[in-house]
Scaffold this motif. Structure first.
Motif, short mmCIF file in Angstrom:
data_model
loop_
_atom_site.label_atom_id
_atom_site.label_comp_id
_atom_site.label_asym_id
_atom_site.label_seq_id
_atom_site.Cartn_x
_atom_site.Cartn_y
_atom_site.Cartn_z
N LYS A 18 0.81 -1.21 0.00
CA LYS A 18 0.00 0.00 0.00
C LYS A 18 0.85 1.27 0.00
N SER A 19 1.94 1.27 0.77
CA SER A 19 2.68 2.51 0.96
C SER A 19 4.17 2.39 0.66
N GLY A 20 4.88 1.45 1.29
CA GLY A 20 6.33 1.41 1.25
C GLY A 20 6.98 1.61 -0.11
N PRO A 21 6.64 0.78 -1.11
CA PRO A 21 7.30 0.94 -2.41
C PRO A 21 7.02 2.28 -3.09
N ASN A 63 16.98 10.51 13.94
CA ASN A 63 18.15 11.39 13.96
C ASN A 63 19.15 11.09 12.86
N ASP A 64 18.83 10.17 11.97
CA ASP A 64 19.70 9.89 10.82
C ASP A 64 19.79 11.15 9.96
N PRO A 65 20.98 11.70 9.74
CA PRO A 65 21.10 12.95 8.98
C PRO A 65 20.69 12.82 7.52
N ASP A 66 20.65 11.60 7.00
CA ASP A 66 20.23 11.41 5.61
C ASP A 66 18.71 11.43 5.46
N VAL A 67 17.98 11.33 6.58
CA VAL A 67 16.52 11.29 6.56
C VAL A 67 15.97 12.69 6.82
N ASN A 68 15.09 13.18 5.92
CA ASN A 68 14.49 14.50 6.15
C ASN A 68 12.97 14.46 6.25
N ALA A 69 12.38 13.26 6.21
CA ALA A 69 10.93 13.11 6.39
C ALA A 69 10.68 11.73 6.99
N ILE A 70 9.66 11.64 7.84
CA ILE A 70 9.38 10.41 8.57
C ILE A 70 7.96 9.92 8.26
N TYR A 71 7.86 8.63 7.94
CA TYR A 71 6.56 7.96 7.78
C TYR A 71 6.36 7.04 8.96
N TYR A 284 -8.32 0.60 -8.16
CA TYR A 284 -7.27 1.29 -7.40
C TYR A 284 -5.92 1.12 -8.10
N PRO A 285 -4.99 2.04 -7.89
CA PRO A 285 -3.63 1.86 -8.41
C PRO A 285 -2.90 0.78 -7.64
N GLU A 286 -1.75 0.36 -8.14
CA GLU A 286 -0.98 -0.73 -7.51
C GLU A 286 -0.64 -0.40 -6.06
N HIS A 287 -0.19 0.83 -5.82
CA HIS A 287 0.15 1.27 -4.47
C HIS A 287 -0.83 2.39 -4.10
N VAL A 288 -1.81 2.07 -3.26
CA VAL A 288 -2.93 2.98 -3.07
C VAL A 288 -2.54 4.31 -2.43
N GLN A 289 -1.43 4.34 -1.71
CA GLN A 289 -1.03 5.59 -1.09
C GLN A 289 -0.18 6.48 -2.01
#
Length: 326
Positions: A18-21, A63-71, A284-289
């Motif tokens: 639904k979301s990850g990919p 706190n990973d500096p490479d990450v700028n958004a969180i799911y 629905y699309p393959e990945h609904v989100q």
């Protein structure tokens, strides 16, 4: 932000398709890290989905500096805690629905967003699915005239389908983890979409009961609600019926006809007026989100606006609280 590098908290079923990919399929967006309390499960998810990094500690991911958004793809009982940490770290947050355990927790999350200036989004992805955008278009174009009544019905037995005989109830029917039961899980999608189509619901009231005694949460809810526009609504949610009685059918009844559709089960919209019946088949699309995630990325890049924010997402919790507490 030029490129959105997502860190995902939770590796459950919702993230598999639904979301990850979708995070790495949306332009200018990548899923770069995942976190799960079970290190083996987190490592397996990262390996299977080609995610560069994995953690079993939420603070390390945030706190990973490479990450700028969180799911945040966890049960609702930790949404407030994790969203608060992420926003205070300056990371934009996209949180699964229901937004939190209660309307009060939702307000706390929104207050932190306002104070930090960090955006908060909620996974009410139906706001961007073509099926439901068509539904909204039909209402806006008055295909059935002025709307008078909304009827929502969902009747089935997820207990027998999800856990089987002799097993223990899952977290969705533990109010301490989910905030309620299957009503809380599914009606949140429904109320959010109804407000997207018709505007704010002014008030709601209802009756909730546990009839079958299979778990702690309510297993049947009936409700009535009124939109600020004057449209009235009714709903029934029953989760202890035989499989043959499974029903996911809702209606918009207007001055010139009726629209029948499904929130979860089918891809057909049926429009009935004096001129005849017209149907629309919109899968629905393959990945609904993915369509909603694309709008989040666009907003974070300053190129658009996401229709599902913390402010809109909190409304579903508020209405569900009103109904079950009344």
């Amino acid at each position: 932000m030029e490129h959105i590098n997502w860190g995902m908290i939770g590796c459950g079923n919702v993230t598999e398709k639904k979301s990850g990919p979708a995070f790495s399929k949306v332009p200018h967006s990548s899923l770069v890290a995942v976190m799960g309390r079970d290190a083996q499960k987190a490592a397996d998810y990262a390996q299977r989905h080609g995610v560069p990094k994995w953690y079993n500690d939420v603070d390390e991911l945030i706190n990973d500096p490479d990450v700028n958004a969180i799911y945040i793809a966890t049960p609702p009982n930790v949404h407030l805690e994790y969203a608060a940490k992420a926003m205070k770290a300056g990371k934009a947050v996209y949180v699964e629905k229901p937004m939190a355990l209660s309307a009060d927790e939702c307000e706390q999350m929104n207050q932190i967003s306002r104070e930090t200036g960090v955006p908060l989004f909620v996974a009410y992805y139906r706001r961007q699915l073509p099926y439901f955008l068509k539904l909204k278009e039909l209402v806006d174009q008055k295909a059935i005239g002025d709307i008078r009544l909304v009827k929502v019905q969902i009747h089935y037995n997820p207990y027998s389908e999800e856990i089987g005989d002799g097993a223990q109830p899952r977290w969705r029917v533990d109010p301490a983890i989910s905030g309620g039961g299957h009503f809380h899980d599914l009606a949140s999608h429904q109320f959010d979409l109804l407000e997207y189509i018709f505007g704010p619901i002014a008030s709601g009231k209802g009756i909730s009961r546990n009839q079958a005694g299979l778990y702690q949460a309510d297993d049947i809810v009936v409700a009535s609600f009124e939109f600020e526009s004057g449209v009235l609504g009714t709903g029934s949610w029953c989760y202890t019926l035989n499989p043959e009685q499974r029903l996911d059918e809702s209606e918009f009844i207007g001055s010139k006809g009726k629209i029948t559709f499904s929130f979860f089960e089918r891809f057909t919209i049926r429009v009935e007026t004096a001129e005849g019946t017209e149907t629309f088949e919109i899968p629905y699309p393959e990945h609904v989100q993915q369509p909603l995630i694309e709008t989040i990325v666009q907003q974070l890049r300053g190129e658009g606006t996401c229709p599902s924010t913390g402010e809109t997402g909190a409304r579903a919790n508020l209405l569900m609280d009103q109904i079950v507490q009344s």
